[in-house]
Design a protein around this motif. Sequence first.
Motif, PDB file in Angstrom:
ATOM      1  N   ARG A 160       1.988   1.809  -3.558  1.00 37.85           N
ATOM      2  CA  ARG A 160       0.895   2.351  -4.371  1.00 37.85           C
ATOM      3  C   ARG A 160       0.687   3.839  -4.078  1.00 37.85           C
ATOM      4  NH1 ARG A 160      -2.388  -0.937  -7.301  1.00 37.85           N
ATOM      5  NH2 ARG A 160      -3.937   0.741  -7.357  1.00 37.85           N
ATOM      6  N   SER A 186       0.826  -1.210   0.000  1.00 38.17           N
ATOM      7  CA  SER A 186       0.000   0.000   0.000  1.00 38.17           C
ATOM      8  C   SER A 186       0.858   1.256   0.000  1.00 38.17           C
ATOM      9  CB  SER A 186      -0.934   0.008   1.210  1.00 38.17           C
ATOM     10  OG  SER A 186      -0.188  -0.022   2.418  1.00 38.17           O
ATOM     11  N   ASP A 187       2.034   1.198   0.674  1.00 43.44           N
ATOM     12  CA  ASP A 187       2.933   2.348   0.683  1.00 43.44           C
ATOM     13  C   ASP A 187       3.484   2.611  -0.719  1.00 43.44           C
ATOM     14  OD1 ASP A 187       2.553   2.673   3.369  1.00 43.44           O
ATOM     15  OD2 ASP A 187       4.411   1.672   3.968  1.00 43.44           O
TER      16      ASP A 187
END
Length: 550
Positions: free
Chosen positions: A5, A2-3
């Motif tokens: 992205r 997620s980081d």
Amino acid sequence: MSDLRAAALEWLAQDPDPDTRAELRAILDNDDREGLSARFGGRLEFGTAGLRGELGAGPNRMNRVTVMRAAAGLAKCLPRGGRVVVGFDARHGSQRFAHDTAAVLAGAGLRPQVFTHPIPTPVLAHFTRVFDDVVAGVMVTASHNPPRDNGYKVYWSDGAQIIPPTDAEISAAIDTIDRVDTLPLGSGWPTLDTTDLYLDAVASLDLGPPDPDLSIVYTPLHGVGRDTLISVFERAGFGAPIVVPEQADPDPDFPTVAFPNPEEPGALDLALGLAEARGADLVIANDPDADRCAVAVPHAGGWRVLTGDEVGGLLAEHILDHTTGSDRLVATTIVSSSLLRSIAAAHGVRHTETLTGFKWIMKAARPSDRLVFGYEEALGYSVGDDRGVLVNDKDGITAALTVATLAAHARRNGHTLLDLLDDQAHKYGLHTTTQLSIRATDPAQITTTMSRLRTKPPTRLGGRTVEEFDDLADGINGLPPTDGLRFRLSRRARVIIRPSGTEPKLKCYLETITPVHDDVTTTRAHAATDLNALRTDVAAMLSGAPPRSG
């Protein structure tokens, strides 16, 4: 993930390039985790060679955002109002990156001046040096890297590449740059449309008369050297070289070579074939940005490509024969042949060795020294006359002209370059060198191998006793610490191992020195056998196997 992205989405929001935005959008839409990690799991490090890497989106690729951040960081380290010369080669994206650099520099209060056309790297280095108000130079090039790469080299006001701590200061300044879409951008900077200052300076080198009848085949390997080299040769009084037609024009895809590096096997095949067909006296090649020079000569019904150390030794002797003064200095790197030391001693001039890289060679002179020649075995040469070196970096154009001048000198005396090599072998001993490169799929393999060799160095290599072992990370003989190992062997042999600074591989440099008592041809055969045995054992050592040759 997620980081990554989130970082990619932030990148998308500031990227001015529609191509890399589309690339990154596709990666996100396809949930390509490997592609995302490759681009955002790290970043290109700014070091003494500037930036260099594969083209693409993200901080671990060369792209417009990476270049603009680098320019903004550089601007923070330069005096406001100073002039910065910007050049570019013919690779994919080079001109765009040069203009992005100029826009950022102008927006930061500097005075960029950009060449209107692709140029060789040594031209940029020379222009950076000759103007009093120039505070830095930027060259957009990846030299001889594969077609998918590009890079960004920074020169200081002396026309030499930056060294520590300047590189670290610029890198730290780059880290303070946030989004590039908030940077103030300038426009309308002045341009440079001629390289006459460089052409005239090279053509004026006083190292002997030309031979207009010398037949030379030349290849720029799809790079930017052709027009500059032809102009220099004609101004110096040589005939125009015969250019390999398939490789004459700049082409960022380098279609005729697997790697656009004259050191790579096969890279000179077209040039050698043309030279054979035309009965040429000499083959000269530049790499794509023309800062390196390769040489081949007729030999035994075919052609022999000289090593960088052989060319370095020949050029050194020629320059010292055509210059005067006890303040002269010749310099090379610790991985190059030790022959230069013997040549310097015979001519009564000072010799010094530096860490690998021309940035160090150009800093080797003391205030009382006049550097007249510097070289590294990877086909890099800085040539000078009684005025000192012309360019404070490696220069394949000036080297090519000096090789032609040396060949002309030998021809007038009934000799060839191979004859001159034999003469040096008789005078100084036969210095035979070779290299071995081990590419790693995982960079951690390089660290592991270097650690293993430090902990348990070999006691024998190539049938010779390891008499001395130096860990270059400790700093030796006044040199700055560097990641490298040196083994001095019995019967005058040497091995140096270091990680490459630009690619994921280990590089090994081997040398044997053999006295010539009678026939140099026989001595060469024996030396080749000894060197092959040493190479075999070094390869085995790097793989973790025991020596194979006793």
